[in-house]
Scaffold this motif. Sequence first.
Motif, PDB file in Angstrom:
ATOM      1  N   GLY A   1      34.947  -4.745  -5.057  1.00 26.62           N
ATOM      2  CA  GLY A   1      34.552  -3.220  -4.909  1.00 26.62           C
ATOM      3  C   GLY A   1      33.085  -3.147  -4.620  1.00 26.62           C
ATOM      4  N   ALA A   2      32.317  -4.188  -4.753  1.00 29.85           N
ATOM      5  CA  ALA A   2      30.685  -4.079  -4.202  1.00 29.85           C
ATOM      6  C   ALA A   2      30.792  -3.564  -2.828  1.00 29.85           C
TER       7      ALA A   2
ATOM      8  N   ASP B   1      23.201   3.990 -22.294  1.00 27.51           N
ATOM      9  CA  ASP B   1      21.736   4.399 -21.989  1.00 27.51           C
ATOM     10  C   ASP B   1      21.655   4.875 -20.587  1.00 27.51           C
ATOM     11  N   GLY B   2      22.481   4.507 -19.338  1.00 31.64           N
ATOM     12  CA  GLY B   2      22.198   5.019 -18.280  1.00 31.64           C
ATOM     13  C   GLY B   2      23.045   6.211 -17.884  1.00 31.64           C
ATOM     14  N   LYS B   3      23.989   6.621 -18.592  1.00 32.64           N
ATOM     15  CA  LYS B   3      24.855   7.966 -18.479  1.00 32.64           C
ATOM     16  C   LYS B   3      25.584   7.884 -17.158  1.00 32.64           C
ATOM     17  N   LEU B   4      26.017   6.711 -16.962  1.00 33.11           N
ATOM     18  CA  LEU B   4      26.541   6.639 -15.410  1.00 33.11           C
ATOM     19  C   LEU B   4      27.542   7.605 -15.244  1.00 33.11           C
ATOM     20  N   LYS B   5      27.721   8.114 -14.034  1.00 32.40           N
ATOM     21  CA  LYS B   5      28.654   9.019 -13.530  1.00 32.40           C
ATOM     22  C   LYS B   5      29.192   8.561 -12.147  1.00 32.40           C
TER      23      LYS B   5
ATOM     24  N   ALA C   1      29.349  -5.426 -15.142  1.00 33.32           N
ATOM     25  CA  ALA C   1      28.803  -4.274 -14.696  1.00 33.32           C
ATOM     26  C   ALA C   1      29.464  -3.880 -13.600  1.00 33.32           C
ATOM     27  N   LEU C   2      29.887  -4.745 -12.354  1.00 38.06           N
ATOM     28  CA  LEU C   2      30.358  -4.295 -11.174  1.00 38.06           C
ATOM     29  C   LEU C   2      31.882  -3.685 -11.557  1.00 38.06           C
ATOM     30  N   GLN C   3      32.343  -4.261 -12.383  1.00 40.70           N
ATOM     31  CA  GLN C   3      33.696  -3.889 -12.700  1.00 40.70           C
ATOM     32  C   GLN C   3      33.842  -2.510 -13.265  1.00 40.70           C
ATOM     33  N   LEU C   4      32.835  -2.308 -14.613  1.00 37.46           N
ATOM     34  CA  LEU C   4      32.715  -1.277 -15.085  1.00 37.46           C
ATOM     35  C   LEU C   4      32.174   0.006 -14.189  1.00 37.46           C
ATOM     36  N   ALA C   5      31.329  -0.195 -13.430  1.00 34.93           N
ATOM     37  CA  ALA C   5      30.895   0.737 -12.357  1.00 34.93           C
ATOM     38  C   ALA C   5      31.985   1.299 -11.326  1.00 34.93           C
ATOM     39  N   ARG C   6      32.401   0.223 -10.820  1.00 30.03           N
ATOM     40  CA  ARG C   6      33.645   0.815 -10.094  1.00 30.03           C
ATOM     41  C   ARG C   6      35.014   1.437 -10.828  1.00 30.03           C
TER      42      ARG C   6
ATOM     43  N   THR D   1      24.814   5.437  -7.739  1.00 34.53           N
ATOM     44  CA  THR D   1      24.547   4.109  -6.876  1.00 34.53           C
ATOM     45  C   THR D   1      24.097   3.215  -7.927  1.00 34.53           C
ATOM     46  N   VAL D   2      24.596   1.823  -7.909  1.00 28.83           N
ATOM     47  CA  VAL D   2      24.107   0.812  -9.021  1.00 28.83           C
ATOM     48  C   VAL D   2      23.679  -0.474  -8.186  1.00 28.83           C
ATOM     49  N   LEU D   3      22.515  -1.140  -8.563  1.00 29.92           N
ATOM     50  CA  LEU D   3      22.185  -2.572  -8.007  1.00 29.92           C
ATOM     51  C   LEU D   3      22.311  -3.380  -9.290  1.00 29.92           C
TER      52      LEU D   3
END
Length: 335
Positions: free
Chosen positions: A203-204, A154-158, A175-180, A162-164
């Motif tokens: 990694g936060a 849904d978010g199309k993260l790239k 979500a932290l692990q996937l975002a990193r 930046t993610v909260l």
Amino acid sequence: MKAMVLRAPAGLDQLVSEERPDPGAPGPGEIRVRLHGSSLNYHDLGVATGRMPTAAGRVPLADGAGLIEAVGEGVTEFGAGDMVVSCFFPDWRDGKPTIGDFSRTPGDGIDGFAQGVVVLPATAFTRAPQDYDAVEAATITTAGLTAWRALVVDGKLKAGDTVLLLGTGGVSIWALQLARLMGARVAITSSSEEKLERARGLGAEFTVNYRRREDWGRAVRDWTGGCGVDHVVEVGGPGTLAQSIEAVRVGGHISLIGVLTGLGGEVPTALLMARQARLQGLIVGSRRMQQDMVRALDAGGIRPIVDRRFPLGQLADAFRHEASGGHFGKIGIEW
């Protein structure tokens, strides 16, 4: 075959071990799975405590992973010996959401995975990530896939986004692990300095104690230089949504996932309009999304954070540990 069942009236003291008939051989399109692991979710706790009513005698737990013992006629995707993991919505295979309730969710509308063996359609499972044990694999069914859908689908993260993230429970740590993994920068909240330190170790980049800084949304916005974050994974609900809207950038994306602070409340509509942000509710995801996530995990090499493991017979104690809020990441059930 042993199974944990929830007697009426629901409550943690009503979780008991019971002998149930072996389900037998798989029929056409089915697989027989010897289960070895699960993990706990807020949804499971709601069922076990009676906040989310279910039928008396229900076998709880939405997450399940184990080894295939036999496959039925026509099953070509799997074979005996494969490690598989369950799907939260066994009937939502692909495409846009079509299910808005839990009538077919294991551990709620139908029996879940707190038992030794199940025989189910092959489409109720996907392959587990390579080299994951059963508990690790089970963490993707609900929490992992929720985080994946929120950020990636849904978010199309790239890379560079930046993610909260709110808190350090199962969805937020996934979500932290996937975002990193995908090259995003992460801010995260907690009331525990120890948990914030652990999050920094994963990694936060920015952490904020929401008890010490009530306007944590403003703190996160300041971290971005006043622009706001691209994505918010909102697991708190009405008690945290206003701060999440404060933190998001103009045109950003808020995934509304949790109701930890209540089922309803006021929304700062003027601020949401000014942000022109997309506020999207979601419940886990489809089988296709889970298959995509498994491929990403196989390529990325990350492993889930399992706070503690309990044997199946101590399921009530595991739920008490979850209710205490002391865990970081997921709570595993192993047998």
